[in-house]
Design a protein around this motif. Structure first.
Motif, PDB file in Angstrom:
ATOM      1  N   ASP A 219      68.291   8.352  40.975  1.00 28.12           N
ATOM      2  CA  ASP A 219      66.952   8.996  41.121  1.00 28.12           C
ATOM      3  C   ASP A 219      66.205   8.466  42.693  1.00 28.12           C
ATOM      4  N   ILE A 222      67.921  11.486  44.525  1.00 26.76           N
ATOM      5  CA  ILE A 222      67.044  12.381  44.171  1.00 26.76           C
ATOM      6  C   ILE A 222      65.157  13.194  44.528  1.00 26.76           C
ATOM      7  N   THR A 223      64.684  11.737  45.075  1.00 28.73           N
ATOM      8  CA  THR A 223      63.862  11.530  45.401  1.00 28.73           C
ATOM      9  C   THR A 223      63.725  10.728  47.038  1.00 28.73           C
ATOM     10  N   VAL A 230      69.114  18.667  47.255  1.00 28.00           N
ATOM     11  CA  VAL A 230      69.211  17.776  46.515  1.00 28.00           C
ATOM     12  C   VAL A 230      70.563  19.224  45.529  1.00 28.00           C
ATOM     13  N   PHE A 232      73.264  20.043  42.917  1.00 27.30           N
ATOM     14  CA  PHE A 232      74.015  18.547  41.946  1.00 27.30           C
ATOM     15  C   PHE A 232      74.954  20.177  41.487  1.00 27.30           C
ATOM     16  N   HIS A 241      66.901  16.362  34.566  1.00 29.77           N
ATOM     17  CA  HIS A 241      66.239  15.217  34.575  1.00 29.77           C
ATOM     18  C   HIS A 241      66.162  15.370  36.695  1.00 29.77           C
ATOM     19  N   ILE A 242      66.605  16.010  37.089  1.00 29.04           N
ATOM     20  CA  ILE A 242      66.860  15.893  38.860  1.00 29.04           C
ATOM     21  C   ILE A 242      65.399  17.245  38.497  1.00 29.04           C
ATOM     22  N   THR A 245      62.223  15.184  38.451  1.00 28.54           N
ATOM     23  CA  THR A 245      62.025  14.070  39.108  1.00 28.54           C
ATOM     24  C   THR A 245      62.051  15.067  40.597  1.00 28.54           C
ATOM     25  N   ALA A 246      63.204  16.097  41.007  1.00 27.43           N
ATOM     26  CA  ALA A 246      63.165  16.018  42.754  1.00 27.43           C
ATOM     27  C   ALA A 246      61.866  16.508  43.600  1.00 27.43           C
ATOM     28  N   ILE A 251      66.066  22.470  45.192  1.00 25.59           N
ATOM     29  CA  ILE A 251      67.862  22.221  44.474  1.00 25.59           C
ATOM     30  C   ILE A 251      68.732  23.308  43.657  1.00 25.59           C
ATOM     31  N   LEU A 253      71.759  23.643  40.677  1.00 20.83           N
ATOM     32  CA  LEU A 253      71.932  23.072  39.640  1.00 20.83           C
ATOM     33  C   LEU A 253      73.343  23.624  39.122  1.00 20.83           C
TER      34      LEU A 253
END
Ligand code: NAD
Length: 482
Positions: A219, A222-223, A230, A232, A241-242, A245-246, A251, A253
């Motif tokens: 985490d 990510i944070t 981010v 990924f 989840h990312i 949470t981000a 992002i 992905l």
């Protein structure tokens, strides 16, 4: 170099802004084939991650395009010169066979070399404004600038060198700073790559590598307040989840796949069977774009399945260090057991195993399974191993397309047909990021756009060109100019 000589156990440190940082807690990296320990990596805590981001943010990259090009090209050359060293490391920690690991090293050369060449290509655009009564005698220009903050990069195990290269090379090409967290399963290759970059002249503050278990420091990656973006690559579960949470961050992905190879009634069946077997088994079937379902129309399925079995029988599966091996292990025994359970479940629902052996530890032999119901877990979920799964589908293109689109994934696809009407429909109607005619779904070059839709990916595409765009902010500026 003798591929059978195992590299010595590596006791690793993190690389934080060029400094070697150790921790008391270490995580073991194991060889999936014989379960021996091949390395120990530090178990980072959130404060290590914070430190890496803070140091990166404090550094202002000033490399010229020429300097970046030199660093990237030198990295490519060093990787080429040391490809066997890297291949040994990949095979030791991932269980991929020697042939696959060598291929991976050569792909990574392309990533670095393409990034070097693209660095010196200008990325600005110009818009003349006197093209409408609403415009004026002005011109608007665009320029791409590196992110104001730091890139957080999180990578999977299945291509220990190439997936990391696809994050690092475009980031460096665009003068960005990064903190990389390679997977705890295959981190040694990533650390070795970082050392090559420093040797090639990269200012060490531009790249930190932190290691450890995601449960304790995931985490933080990510944070972190200094993480602007981010990027990924990995499973749908962690990708979502990312996304949750981000927060207010860009992002990228790149997630799992369940790619079909579709075989229509007019196909050259021998050629199609070759693509099916290669696409399902290369890299031990552990490619996001591996062939994970072969959708073959009923009218040719018997003849096709026979050819698939003949070709699968030619593959040798075993010791990944043996240069003759075609299929090494999967990442661990737990994954092999999962694939075996899915095969057994398919058999209980009417499928037939035509070739293969039961899983032994992390060895999962290429296994041809026919008559699989299309909604079985084996083919409905992503089975990340060398199963060669045949799903028989009606001789009706609309139904073939509906079945192909029936999973949550949408990464790539391979099509075996010469009929232009079919080709047009597949390109238009398959819910995927790529349609490859007469090729495996995984076919691409390292700089062409790559990425999926639906659960397979969100945001930007990858491939060096698109990744460079994703890692920059576009600024426009204008001035009076007739
Ligand atoms: P994974 O999602 O288990 O792990 C990927 C990375 O995420 C690892 O570094 C892991 O440590 C980290 N991670 C795990 N939990 C985390 C958390 N809570 N917070 C932050 N980081 C966390 O994936 P994997 O098993 O290593 O890789 C296989 C998957 O990757 C497959 O689904 C495959 O299809 C996919 N993949 C996709 C592409 C693509 O380009 N679309 C390419 C390669 C692999």
């Amino acid at each position: 170099m003798n591929a059978t000589v195992k590299p010595p156990v590596r006791r690793e440190a993190m690389r934080i802004a060029g400094k070697l940082v150790s921790t008391e807690d270490m995580v073991e990296v194991k060889n999936p084939y014989d379960d021996s320990v091949v390395g120990l990596i530090p178990a980072a805590r959130p404060e290590h991650v914070r430190d890496a981001f803070a140091k990166a943010k404090a550094f202002k990259p000033v490399l010229s395009r020429y300097e970046r090009q030199r660093i990237l090209q030198k990295t490519a050359e060093l990787l080429f010169a040391r490809k066997e060293e890297f291949a040994r490391l990949i095979t030791a920690e991932a269980g991929l066979c020697w042939k696959d690991s060598l291929y991976e090293a050569s792909r990574a050369y392309d990533v670095w070399s393409f990034a070097a060449q693209l660095t010196i290509k200008d990325d600005g655009e110009m818009f003349s404004c006197d093209i409408s009564p609403n415009g004026k005698a002005r011109k608007i220009f665009t320029t791409r600038q590196p992110l104001l903050g730091v890139i957080s990069a999180i990578t999977p195990f299945n291509h220990p060198l190439n997936m990391v290269s696809h994050k690092l090379a475009p980031a460096i090409a665009t003068n960005n700073r990064l903190v990389l967290k390679p997977t705890e399963l295959t981190p040694l290759t990533a650390l070795a790559l970082a050392d090559v970059l420093y040797e090639a002249g990269l200012p060490p503050e531009m790249l930190s590598v932190v290691t450890g278990n995601p449960s304790t420091m995931g985490d933080a990656m990510i944070t972190d307040p200094d993480a602007d973006l981010v990027t990924f690559t990995g499973s749908v579960r962690v990708g979502k989840h990312i996304a949750n949470t981000a927060g207010y961050k860009r992002i990228v992905l790149e997630l799992g796949g369940n790619d079909p190879l579709i075989v229509m009634e007019d196909a050259d069946l021998d050629k199609a069977a070759e693509l099916a077997v290669t696409g399902a088994t290369k890299n031990s079937g552990q490619r996001c774009t591996a062939v994970k379902r072969i959708l073959v129309v009923e009218s040719v399925a018997d003849a096709f399945a026979k050819l698939v079995v003949e070709k699968a029988k030619k593959l040798t599966c075993g010791d990944p260090m043996d240069p003759a091996t075609d299929v090494g292990t999967v990442i661990n025994a737990r994954s092999a057991a999962l694939f075996q359970a899915r095969v057994d479940d398919a058999v209980a629902k009417g499928a037939k195993v035509l070739h293969g052996k039961r899983a032994e530890g992390a060895l999962f032999h290429p296994t041809v399974v026919d008559h699989i119901p299309y909604d079985c877990e084996l083919v409905h979920e992503e089975t990340f191993g060398p199963v060669i799964p045949i799903v028989r589908v009606p001789d009706d293109i609309a139904k073939v397309i509906a079945i192909s689109n029936s999973t949550a994934y949408g990464l790539s696809s391979g099509i075996c047909t010469n009929r232009f009407d079919y080709i047009q429909r597949f390109v238009a109607e398959l819910e995927v990021g790529t349609v490859n005619l007469w090729e495996v779904p995984g076919y691409r070059i390292e700089m062409s756009p790559f990425g999926g839709i639906k659960d397979s990916g969100l945001g930007y595409k990858e491939g060096v060109v698109e990744a460079m765009k994703s890692f920059t902010n576009v600024k426009t500026w204008s001035l009076p100019w007739a």
